[in-house]
Design a protein around this motif. Sequence first.
Motif, short mmCIF file in Angstrom:
data_model
loop_
_atom_site.label_atom_id
_atom_site.label_comp_id
_atom_site.label_asym_id
_atom_site.label_seq_id
_atom_site.Cartn_x
_atom_site.Cartn_y
_atom_site.Cartn_z
N PRO A 155 24.87 9.38 14.32
CA PRO A 155 26.08 9.20 15.52
C PRO A 155 27.47 9.94 14.96
O PRO A 155 27.39 9.26 13.63
N CYS A 156 27.89 10.05 15.73
CA CYS A 156 29.73 10.89 15.39
C CYS A 156 29.98 10.13 16.45
O CYS A 156 30.29 9.87 17.87
N HIS A 157 31.07 9.12 15.47
CA HIS A 157 32.87 8.82 16.47
C HIS A 157 33.79 8.89 15.76
O HIS A 157 34.16 9.66 14.51
N ILE A 158 34.63 9.97 16.67
CA ILE A 158 35.83 10.72 16.49
C ILE A 158 37.03 9.61 17.15
O ILE A 158 37.14 9.44 18.45
N PHE A 159 37.91 9.35 16.01
CA PHE A 159 38.98 8.95 16.20
C PHE A 159 40.02 10.21 16.17
O PHE A 159 40.34 10.78 15.48
N TYR A 160 41.10 10.31 17.02
CA TYR A 160 42.82 10.95 17.55
C TYR A 160 43.79 10.36 18.02
O TYR A 160 43.72 9.82 18.76
N ASP A 161 44.82 10.47 17.04
CA ASP A 161 45.97 10.31 17.68
C ASP A 161 46.22 11.06 18.91
O ASP A 161 47.12 12.52 18.52
N ARG A 162 46.67 10.47 19.85
CA ARG A 162 46.76 11.32 21.17
C ARG A 162 48.20 11.37 21.54
O ARG A 162 48.53 12.76 22.11
N THR A 163 48.85 10.93 20.10
CA THR A 163 50.49 11.20 21.16
C THR A 163 51.19 12.31 19.73
O THR A 163 52.04 13.18 19.70
N LYS A 164 49.89 12.64 18.95
CA LYS A 164 50.54 13.44 17.47
C LYS A 164 49.35 15.11 17.68
O LYS A 164 49.74 16.17 17.51
N THR A 165 47.63 14.89 18.54
CA THR A 165 47.09 16.21 19.37
C THR A 165 46.47 16.57 19.35
O THR A 165 46.47 15.69 20.81
N GLN A 166 45.95 18.09 20.10
CA GLN A 166 44.80 17.29 20.93
C GLN A 166 43.37 17.88 20.24
O GLN A 166 44.18 18.76 19.22
N LEU A 167 43.00 16.98 20.79
CA LEU A 167 41.40 17.40 19.82
C LEU A 167 41.17 19.48 20.09
O LEU A 167 40.84 19.05 21.56
N SER A 168 40.09 19.67 19.89
CA SER A 168 39.54 20.97 19.68
C SER A 168 38.89 20.96 21.03
O SER A 168 37.59 19.65 21.17
N ALA A 169 38.69 21.75 22.36
CA ALA A 169 37.44 21.46 23.12
C ALA A 169 36.24 21.75 22.60
O ALA A 169 34.69 20.70 23.11
N MET A 170 35.69 22.11 21.02
CA MET A 170 34.68 22.06 20.99
C MET A 170 33.84 20.73 20.54
O MET A 170 32.84 20.35 20.24
N LEU A 171 35.13 20.04 20.09
CA LEU A 171 34.60 18.27 19.96
C LEU A 171 34.61 17.96 21.69
O LEU A 171 33.69 17.05 21.53
N THR A 172 35.54 17.76 21.88
CA THR A 172 36.05 17.06 23.46
C THR A 172 34.96 17.74 24.78
O THR A 172 34.33 17.01 25.12
N GLY A 173 34.08 18.86 24.26
CA GLY A 173 33.74 19.23 25.13
C GLY A 173 32.04 18.64 25.63
O GLY A 173 31.09 19.79 25.86
N ASN A 174 31.60 18.33 23.86
CA ASN A 174 30.35 18.30 23.38
C ASN A 174 30.50 17.06 23.48
O ASN A 174 30.56 15.84 22.64
N PRO A 175 28.72 16.22 24.19
CA PRO A 175 28.80 15.44 24.57
C PRO A 175 27.93 14.77 24.10
O PRO A 175 27.79 12.70 23.94
N TYR A 176 27.60 15.09 22.76
CA TYR A 176 27.22 13.98 21.48
C TYR A 176 28.01 13.30 20.42
O TYR A 176 27.93 12.89 19.94
N PHE A 177 29.12 14.15 20.69
CA PHE A 177 30.38 13.43 20.07
C PHE A 177 30.77 11.82 20.94
O PHE A 177 30.95 12.43 21.87
N ILE A 178 31.77 10.58 20.56
CA ILE A 178 31.29 9.58 21.08
C ILE A 178 33.47 9.57 20.44
O ILE A 178 33.78 9.54 19.54
#
Length: 134
Positions: free
Chosen positions: A93-116
């Motif tokens: 299982p993979c959980h990804i955190f990121y500060d949306r005010t500082k960066t835009q996450l890669s589409a390779m992560l946001t587009g992959n339904p495996y990652f939470i």
Amino acid sequence: MKKIYFAGSIRGGRIDAELYNRLIGYMQKTSIVLTEHIGSPHLNLLEQGKRDIEIYDQDTAWLRESDVLIAECTCPSLGVGYELAYAEKIGKPCHIFYDRTKTQLSAMLTGNPYFIIHPYENEDEIYPIIDTIL
């Protein structure tokens, strides 16, 4: 106790090292963080003398041993991206955190339904989510 593989940027930049340290300390209250060194402000010194193959072998062994991967991805890192793909390949299982005010996450992560994915704007938002993961 759950075993956590915490992933955060090392060679890609250490700007969030203090955040990593706080998150790791929080998780260690109830779990084992196999990669606790990620939060160390002296990490580059710790890496000195280790060959890249040793780092790779150790990190992939920890990924296989872990119950879950928790990544903080505000600071982009090729290594963290690789760790996420490796964890997906072996079914962790993979959980990804990121500060949306500082960066835009890669589409390779946001587009992959495996990652939470858990975007946040304030560090205090992270801890209740970690509680539900653990």
